[in-house]
Design a protein around this motif. Structure first.
Motif, PDB file in Angstrom:
ATOM      1  N   GLN A 132       6.360  -7.064  -1.542  1.00  7.04           N
ATOM      2  CA  GLN A 132       5.908  -8.240  -2.284  1.00  7.04           C
ATOM      3  C   GLN A 132       4.643  -7.891  -3.046  1.00  7.04           C
ATOM      4  N   SER A 133       4.326  -8.689  -4.033  1.00  9.40           N
ATOM      5  CA  SER A 133       3.120  -8.423  -4.819  1.00  9.40           C
ATOM      6  C   SER A 133       2.518  -9.733  -5.322  1.00  9.40           C
ATOM      7  N   LYS A 134       1.196  -9.761  -5.311  1.00 11.20           N
ATOM      8  CA  LYS A 134       0.422 -10.872  -5.874  1.00 11.20           C
ATOM      9  C   LYS A 134      -0.932 -10.341  -6.307  1.00 11.20           C
ATOM     10  N   LYS A 135      -1.804 -11.243  -6.674  1.00 15.25           N
ATOM     11  CA  LYS A 135      -3.120 -10.817  -7.126  1.00 15.25           C
ATOM     12  C   LYS A 135      -3.957 -10.294  -5.971  1.00 15.25           C
ATOM     13  N   ARG A 136      -3.773 -10.903  -4.776  1.00 18.30           N
ATOM     14  CA  ARG A 136      -4.539 -10.467  -3.617  1.00 18.30           C
ATOM     15  C   ARG A 136      -3.646 -10.447  -2.373  1.00 18.30           C
ATOM     16  N   LEU A 137      -4.080  -9.744  -1.346  1.00 16.25           N
ATOM     17  CA  LEU A 137      -3.323  -9.673  -0.102  1.00 16.25           C
ATOM     18  C   LEU A 137      -3.387 -11.018   0.633  1.00 16.25           C
ATOM     19  N   PRO A 138      -2.298 -11.420   1.274  1.00 14.14           N
ATOM     20  CA  PRO A 138      -2.324 -12.679   2.039  1.00 14.14           C
ATOM     21  C   PRO A 138      -3.251 -12.559   3.250  1.00 14.14           C
ATOM     22  N   GLU A 139      -3.882 -13.645   3.618  1.00 19.73           N
ATOM     23  CA  GLU A 139      -4.857 -13.629   4.708  1.00 19.73           C
ATOM     24  C   GLU A 139      -4.217 -13.318   6.061  1.00 19.73           C
ATOM     25  N   GLY A 140      -2.985 -13.730   6.282  1.00 20.34           N
ATOM     26  CA  GLY A 140      -2.359 -13.535   7.584  1.00 20.34           C
ATOM     27  C   GLY A 140      -1.726 -12.171   7.790  1.00 20.34           C
ATOM     28  N   LEU A 141      -1.863 -11.276   6.818  1.00 23.57           N
ATOM     29  CA  LEU A 141      -1.234  -9.967   6.920  1.00 23.57           C
ATOM     30  C   LEU A 141      -1.981  -9.102   7.935  1.00 23.57           C
ATOM     31  N   SER A 142      -1.246  -8.544   8.907  1.00 21.70           N
ATOM     32  CA  SER A 142      -1.851  -7.718   9.955  1.00 21.70           C
ATOM     33  C   SER A 142      -1.997  -6.281   9.472  1.00 21.70           C
ATOM     34  N   LEU A 143      -3.254  -5.845   9.336  1.00 21.07           N
ATOM     35  CA  LEU A 143      -3.545  -4.496   8.857  1.00 21.07           C
ATOM     36  C   LEU A 143      -4.557  -3.828   9.778  1.00 21.07           C
ATOM     37  N   ASP A 144      -4.435  -2.506   9.901  1.00 20.75           N
ATOM     38  CA  ASP A 144      -5.325  -1.727  10.760  1.00 20.75           C
ATOM     39  C   ASP A 144      -6.418  -1.096   9.906  1.00 20.75           C
ATOM     40  N   ALA A 145      -7.643  -1.584  10.084  1.00 17.08           N
ATOM     41  CA  ALA A 145      -8.758  -1.084   9.281  1.00 17.08           C
ATOM     42  C   ALA A 145      -9.051   0.387   9.554  1.00 17.08           C
ATOM     43  N   SER A 146      -8.702   0.869  10.769  1.00 22.20           N
ATOM     44  CA  SER A 146      -8.975   2.266  11.100  1.00 22.20           C
ATOM     45  C   SER A 146      -8.028   3.217  10.365  1.00 22.20           C
ATOM     46  N   LEU A 147      -6.940   2.673   9.830  1.00 23.59           N
ATOM     47  CA  LEU A 147      -6.004   3.485   9.048  1.00 23.59           C
ATOM     48  C   LEU A 147      -5.986   3.009   7.592  1.00 23.59           C
ATOM     49  N   ALA A 148      -7.170   2.699   7.105  1.00 24.12           N
ATOM     50  CA  ALA A 148      -7.328   2.274   5.714  1.00 24.12           C
ATOM     51  C   ALA A 148      -8.300   3.223   5.001  1.00 24.12           C
ATOM     52  N   SER A 149      -8.129   3.334   3.714  1.00 21.31           N
ATOM     53  CA  SER A 149      -9.021   4.185   2.937  1.00 21.31           C
ATOM     54  C   SER A 149      -9.098   3.643   1.510  1.00 21.31           C
ATOM     55  N   GLU A 150     -10.235   3.813   0.887  1.00 25.73           N
ATOM     56  CA  GLU A 150     -10.377   3.352  -0.495  1.00 25.73           C
ATOM     57  C   GLU A 150     -11.077   4.400  -1.345  1.00 25.73           C
ATOM     58  N   ASN A 151     -10.706   4.423  -2.605  1.00 24.60           N
ATOM     59  CA  ASN A 151     -11.305   5.327  -3.578  1.00 24.60           C
ATOM     60  C   ASN A 151     -11.536   4.597  -4.885  1.00 24.60           C
ATOM     61  N   GLU A 152     -12.605   4.938  -5.532  1.00 24.67           N
ATOM     62  CA  GLU A 152     -12.884   4.349  -6.840  1.00 24.67           C
ATOM     63  C   GLU A 152     -12.065   5.079  -7.900  1.00 24.67           C
ATOM     64  N   ALA A 153     -11.644   4.317  -8.899  1.00 26.94           N
ATOM     65  CA  ALA A 153     -10.859   4.878 -10.004  1.00 26.94           C
ATOM     66  C   ALA A 153     -11.749   5.007 -11.236  1.00 26.94           C
ATOM     67  N   PHE A 154     -11.684   6.184 -11.877  1.00 30.13           N
ATOM     68  CA  PHE A 154     -12.531   6.448 -13.039  1.00 30.13           C
ATOM     69  C   PHE A 154     -11.684   6.916 -14.223  1.00 30.13           C
ATOM     70  N   VAL A 155     -12.130   6.544 -15.394  1.00 30.63           N
ATOM     71  CA  VAL A 155     -11.628   7.115 -16.635  1.00 30.63           C
ATOM     72  C   VAL A 155     -12.820   7.764 -17.293  1.00 30.63           C
ATOM     73  N   LYS A 156     -12.786   9.091 -17.331  1.00 30.79           N
ATOM     74  CA  LYS A 156     -13.960   9.879 -17.700  1.00 30.79           C
ATOM     75  C   LYS A 156     -15.083   9.556 -16.718  1.00 30.79           C
ATOM     76  N   GLU A 157     -16.174   9.000 -17.142  1.00 36.13           N
ATOM     77  CA  GLU A 157     -17.278   8.681 -16.238  1.00 36.13           C
ATOM     78  C   GLU A 157     -17.357   7.190 -15.941  1.00 36.13           C
TER      79      GLU A 157
END
Length: 212
Positions: free
Chosen positions: A134-159
């Motif tokens: 499924q897809s929307k603008k944001r994740l639903p609040e009731g979705l069960s996710l494991d923060a210890s198996l999460a990772s984030e990276n910033e996206a860049f175009v040039k600088e």
């Protein structure tokens, strides 16, 4: 003469009774010793098997921790890769193309959700499985996710930073595999224990037969 014969018979009777009593006592002691020995042996075997089961569980747990570490490394690699792939879509505000890419990426085993934020940290797009994609603008609040198996990276175009990609994985498959491995190990040990117990029981019967 008759007195002597009676005395001899009486002595023989007493001797015979003594032999029978002593023999019975010896058999009783041997039988008791056999019972005690078997119980001690059974207790020792049980202790050995319990320790072996615990050691096998510990080995499987250690292997699971190594695999979980590998999974966490893969999460970080996937996060960096996905951020680079999403950068141009974020830069061009191409949400449709980004959604198609993320939907296809959700086929990655263990991947539960992808959250994309704009350059200011606001929600831009989210894709997840629950259990369908499924897809929307944001994740639903009731979705069960494991923060210890999460990772984030910033996206860049040039600088220029154009957004952030955050991914969430699940270790459910890893846990299921560990549970299966433990169950198989315990079943194998139980079968071996049954064989040992049967052989011990046969040996006990043989010993009893010899005593009798």
């Amino acid at each position: 003469m008759q007195h002597t014969a009676k005395t001899s018979r009486r002595s023989l009777s007493v001797a015979l009774k003594t032999v029978l009593v002593c023999g019975s006592l010896v058999l009783f002691i041997l039988g008791l010793n056999n019972v005690i020995s078997n119980r001690l042996q059974s207790g020792l075997v049980s202790l050995i098997f319990r320790q072996y089961v615990n050691e096998m569980d510990a080995v499987i747990e250690r292997q699971g921790e190594k695999q979980r570490t590998t999974l966490a490394d893969n999460v970080r690699i996937n996060s960096a890769t996905l951020a680079n792939a999403a950068a141009s879509f974020l830069y061009n505000f191409d949400k449709n193309s980004l959604e198609r890419m993320l939907t296809a990426y959700m086929a990655t085993p263990g991947l539960l959700a992808v959250e994309v934020l704009d350059e200011e940290g606001g929600p831009f797009l989210a894709v997840w499985k629950d259990p369908e994609i499924q897809s929307k603008k944001r994740l639903p609040e009731g979705l069960s996710l494991d923060a210890s198996l999460a990772s984030e990276n910033e996206a860049f175009v040039k600088e220029e930073k154009v957004g952030t990609v955050r991914i969430f994985f699940s270790d459910a498959a890893l846990k299921a595999e560990m549970a299966r491995a433990k169950a198989e190990a315990q079943a194998t040990i139980a079968a071996f224990r049954a064989t040992v117990d049967q052989k011990a029981a046969n040996a006990t019967l043989l010993q009893r037969g010899v005593l009798v």
